[in-house]
Scaffold this motif. Structure first.
Motif, mmCIF file in Angstrom:
data_model
loop_
_atom_site.group_PDB
_atom_site.id
_atom_site.type_symbol
_atom_site.label_atom_id
_atom_site.label_comp_id
_atom_site.label_asym_id
_atom_site.label_seq_id
_atom_site.Cartn_x
_atom_site.Cartn_y
_atom_site.Cartn_z
ATOM 1 N N ARG A 63 56.550 -11.277 105.588
ATOM 2 C CA ARG A 63 56.742 -9.783 105.810
ATOM 3 C C ARG A 63 57.625 -9.428 104.783
ATOM 4 N NH1 ARG A 63 59.841 -6.503 110.450
ATOM 5 N NH2 ARG A 63 59.794 -4.580 109.745
ATOM 6 N N LEU A 64 58.766 -10.239 104.470
ATOM 7 C CA LEU A 64 59.648 -9.784 103.386
ATOM 8 C C LEU A 64 58.998 -10.145 101.931
ATOM 9 C CD1 LEU A 64 62.507 -9.081 102.582
ATOM 10 C CD2 LEU A 64 63.193 -11.526 102.507
ATOM 11 N N GLY A 65 58.142 -10.918 101.975
ATOM 12 C CA GLY A 65 57.377 -11.144 100.529
ATOM 13 C C GLY A 65 56.492 -10.089 100.303
ATOM 14 N N THR A 66 55.984 -9.467 101.367
ATOM 15 C CA THR A 66 54.824 -8.600 101.211
ATOM 16 C C THR A 66 55.480 -7.169 100.881
ATOM 17 O OG1 THR A 66 53.400 -9.558 102.960
ATOM 18 C CG2 THR A 66 53.043 -7.295 102.348
ATOM 19 N N LEU A 67 56.553 -6.939 101.537
ATOM 20 C CA LEU A 67 57.352 -5.664 101.297
ATOM 21 C C LEU A 67 57.810 -5.635 99.916
ATOM 22 C CD1 LEU A 67 58.650 -3.174 101.852
ATOM 23 C CD2 LEU A 67 60.824 -4.612 102.860
ATOM 24 N N VAL A 68 58.518 -6.666 99.339
ATOM 25 C CA VAL A 68 58.718 -6.773 97.832
ATOM 26 C C VAL A 68 57.692 -6.589 96.918
ATOM 27 C CG1 VAL A 68 59.771 -8.359 96.227
ATOM 28 C CG2 VAL A 68 60.815 -8.227 98.491
ATOM 29 N N THR A 69 56.610 -7.253 97.318
ATOM 30 C CA THR A 69 55.329 -7.149 96.384
ATOM 31 C C THR A 69 54.842 -5.565 96.366
ATOM 32 O OG1 THR A 69 54.719 -9.577 96.813
ATOM 33 C CG2 THR A 69 53.057 -7.924 95.862
ATOM 34 N N GLU A 70 54.859 -4.987 97.464
ATOM 35 C CA GLU A 70 54.378 -3.887 97.364
ATOM 36 C C GLU A 70 55.558 -2.737 96.901
ATOM 37 O OE1 GLU A 70 53.034 -2.489 101.262
ATOM 38 O OE2 GLU A 70 51.183 -3.820 101.214
ATOM 39 N N LEU A 71 56.726 -3.169 96.873
ATOM 40 C CA LEU A 71 57.661 -2.170 96.196
ATOM 41 C C LEU A 71 57.449 -2.323 94.696
ATOM 42 C CD1 LEU A 71 61.205 -2.889 98.189
ATOM 43 C CD2 LEU A 71 59.619 -0.553 98.083
ATOM 44 N N ILE A 72 57.283 -3.572 94.250
ATOM 45 C CA ILE A 72 56.925 -3.599 92.751
ATOM 46 C C ILE A 72 55.694 -3.079 92.140
ATOM 47 C CG2 ILE A 72 56.447 -5.444 90.944
ATOM 48 C CD1 ILE A 72 58.197 -7.276 92.433
ATOM 49 N N THR A 120 54.171 -2.533 106.292
ATOM 50 C CA THR A 120 55.426 -1.929 105.548
ATOM 51 C C THR A 120 55.706 -0.406 105.257
ATOM 52 O OG1 THR A 120 54.284 -2.069 103.322
ATOM 53 C CG2 THR A 120 55.269 -4.264 104.122
ATOM 54 N N GLY A 121 54.530 0.248 105.761
ATOM 55 C CA GLY A 121 54.488 1.748 105.426
ATOM 56 C C GLY A 121 54.538 2.036 104.038
ATOM 57 N N LEU A 122 54.197 1.160 103.193
ATOM 58 C CA LEU A 122 54.017 1.469 101.847
ATOM 59 C C LEU A 122 52.349 1.704 101.402
ATOM 60 C CD1 LEU A 122 56.606 -0.722 100.224
ATOM 61 C CD2 LEU A 122 56.493 1.771 100.255
ATOM 62 N N GLY A 123 51.368 1.144 102.130
ATOM 63 C CA GLY A 123 50.039 1.219 102.040
ATOM 64 C C GLY A 123 49.361 2.272 101.477
ATOM 65 N N LEU A 124 49.705 3.490 102.198
ATOM 66 C CA LEU A 124 48.894 4.658 101.792
ATOM 67 C C LEU A 124 49.886 5.307 100.665
ATOM 68 C CD1 LEU A 124 48.217 6.242 105.342
ATOM 69 C CD2 LEU A 124 46.733 5.034 103.709
ATOM 70 N N ALA A 125 50.763 5.133 100.309
ATOM 71 C CA ALA A 125 51.669 5.372 99.163
ATOM 72 C C ALA A 125 51.071 5.052 98.086
ATOM 73 C CB ALA A 125 53.388 5.222 99.242
ATOM 74 N N ILE A 126 50.693 3.688 98.146
ATOM 75 C CA ILE A 126 50.143 3.004 96.940
ATOM 76 C C ILE A 126 48.893 3.432 96.730
ATOM 77 C CG2 ILE A 126 49.222 0.608 96.297
ATOM 78 C CD1 ILE A 126 51.527 -0.695 97.515
ATOM 79 N N VAL A 127 47.889 3.577 97.986
ATOM 80 C CA VAL A 127 46.653 4.344 97.769
ATOM 81 C C VAL A 127 46.629 5.582 97.117
ATOM 82 C CG1 VAL A 127 44.551 5.140 98.667
ATOM 83 C CG2 VAL A 127 45.729 3.100 99.626
#
Length: 386
Positions: A195-204, A331-338
């Motif tokens: 989960r931590l790795g996914t969060l960091v990847t999506e933040l980047i 992570t709550g970042l998925g739709l922001a990335i979309v």
């Protein structure tokens, strides 16, 4: 006021005065002075002031408005030909000290579409006159608030898995003699680390997309390939909850873009559809060409999203159902990335949703230019579907 704006107004006043003196001098020397042809300097300066993006107000020594542009009224600096009292007091301070004064003219009460933050610079213009130059700083204030919220959210989101890892590691040490407990805690450590790795990847990924500018180099990407790869990524998660993802027929459509980013965006939409749908419910993906744009729609029969939350779902770390999102490792970042992927490709993401019925997220992208004969054949082959 910007340096250029102040210089323009100052030069305008100086030239008006100089030319005024020049023509007065000529009128005393000649009984029939020739009128200037075309626009005068005063006319030109009036156009500069009236067309300025800033709100410009000129005050006399009594604090009365002698000149202002429409933008000053839009920003609320001038109402009924009277300047904001805060600006008037700042102008008096300028006359007393002959120094520049900065003043906050933000509305004290929210009124309709009025800007949230208005800042002004008050300067001495000439003897007895001061100029107030007001700018709309609402966007900068909103960006700063977003930045602060983002830092706070990132700190919280990172702290959660890091704290969990520390506690789990301590539990493993305490249960070192119990192999079953060690295995159980080790599995949880791996889950939190993932989960931590996914969060960091999506933040980047999000930081790279944050500018929302079009990508500099785009290649033609097959929409069918993007859908196929996204389905492959989401297959395991869908099968684990007995959800079947249905798709329409291949279309042969092309979009200019980055295939990796488009696959990531569509995968995020599919993952959301699966995560927020009851086990065994259907999820579908469809594609079509409309008005020169390719639309890829992901539809689910999940919990749906209330109308007052539909705009916010594209915010970073915003979750409709926090308990379910955390349970599925979101992570709550998925739709922001979309949202940012769509913007980087010159497109957008649209949402239709009804609580208790489901949601449809549509990724809308400009279609790649095709030769006329290909367009014609495509229209005849897929006319009913598109």
């Amino acid at each position: 006021m910007t340096a250029a704006g102040f210089l323009a107004v100052s030069l305008g006043v100086a030239l008006i005065c100089a030319l005024g003196g020049f023509f007065i001098g000529r009128s005393t020397a000649s009984k029939a002075p020739r009128q200037p042809e075309g626009l005068t300097v005063a006319d030109l300066m009036q156009k500069v002031v009236q067309g300025s993006h800033d709100g410009i107000v000129v005050l006399n020594s009594f604090g009365d408005v002698v000149l202002h542009n429409p933008r000053a009224e839009e920003l609320g600096v001038v109402r009924n030909n009277r300047v904001d009292d805060r600006a008037r007091k700042a102008a008096q301070a300028v006359r007393d000290t002959n120094e520049i004064v900065y003043v906050d003219l933000s509305p004290l009460e929210a009124k309709g579409r009025q800007p949230e933050a208005v800042h002004a610079e008050v300067r001495q213009l000439t003897d007895g006159f001061t100029v107030v130059d007001a700018t709309d700083e609402s966007e900068a204030v909103r960006l700063e608030k977003t930045r602060r919220d983002f830092v706070a959210n990132v700190s919280h989101e990172l702290k959660t898995p890091v704290g969990a890892l520390a506690l789990l590691a301590e539990a493993v040490l305490d249960a070192s003699d119990d192999q079953d407990e060690v295995r159980r805690f080790s599995a949880k450590i791996m889950q939190e680390a993932t989960r931590l790795g996914t969060l960091v990847t999506e933040l980047i990924a999000l930081s790279r997309l944050q500018g929302a500018e079009k990508l500099p180099e785009l290649t033609e990407v097959e929409v069918d390939v993007v859908i196929s790869e996204a389905l492959s990524r989401s297959k395991l998660a869908a099968e684990s909850v007995n959800i079947d993802i249905a798709t329409d027929e291949p279309s042969g459509l092309l979009v200019p873009g980055d295939r990796t980013l488009l696959v990531t965006a569509l995968s995020n939409l599919l993952d959301n559809a699966v995560a927020y749908s009851p086990p065994g419910s259907p999820v579908s993906v469809s594609r079509r060409l409309i008005d020169g744009h390719v639309e890829i729609a992901v539809t689910d029969r999940g919990i749906g999203i209330a109308a007052d939350q539909q705009v916010r779902v594209f915010e970073r770390f915003y979750r409709v159902d926090k308990a379910r999102s955390r349970a599925t490792g979101g992570t709550g970042l998925g739709l922001a990335i979309v949202k940012h992927v769509a913007a980087n490709h010159g497109g957008e993401v649209k949402l239709w949703s009804l609580p208790g019925t489901g949601s449809t997220f549509t990724l809308r992208l400009p279609a790649a230019a095709q030769e006329p004969n290909l367009v014609a054949s495509g229209a005849s082959d897929h006319g009913g579907e598109l």
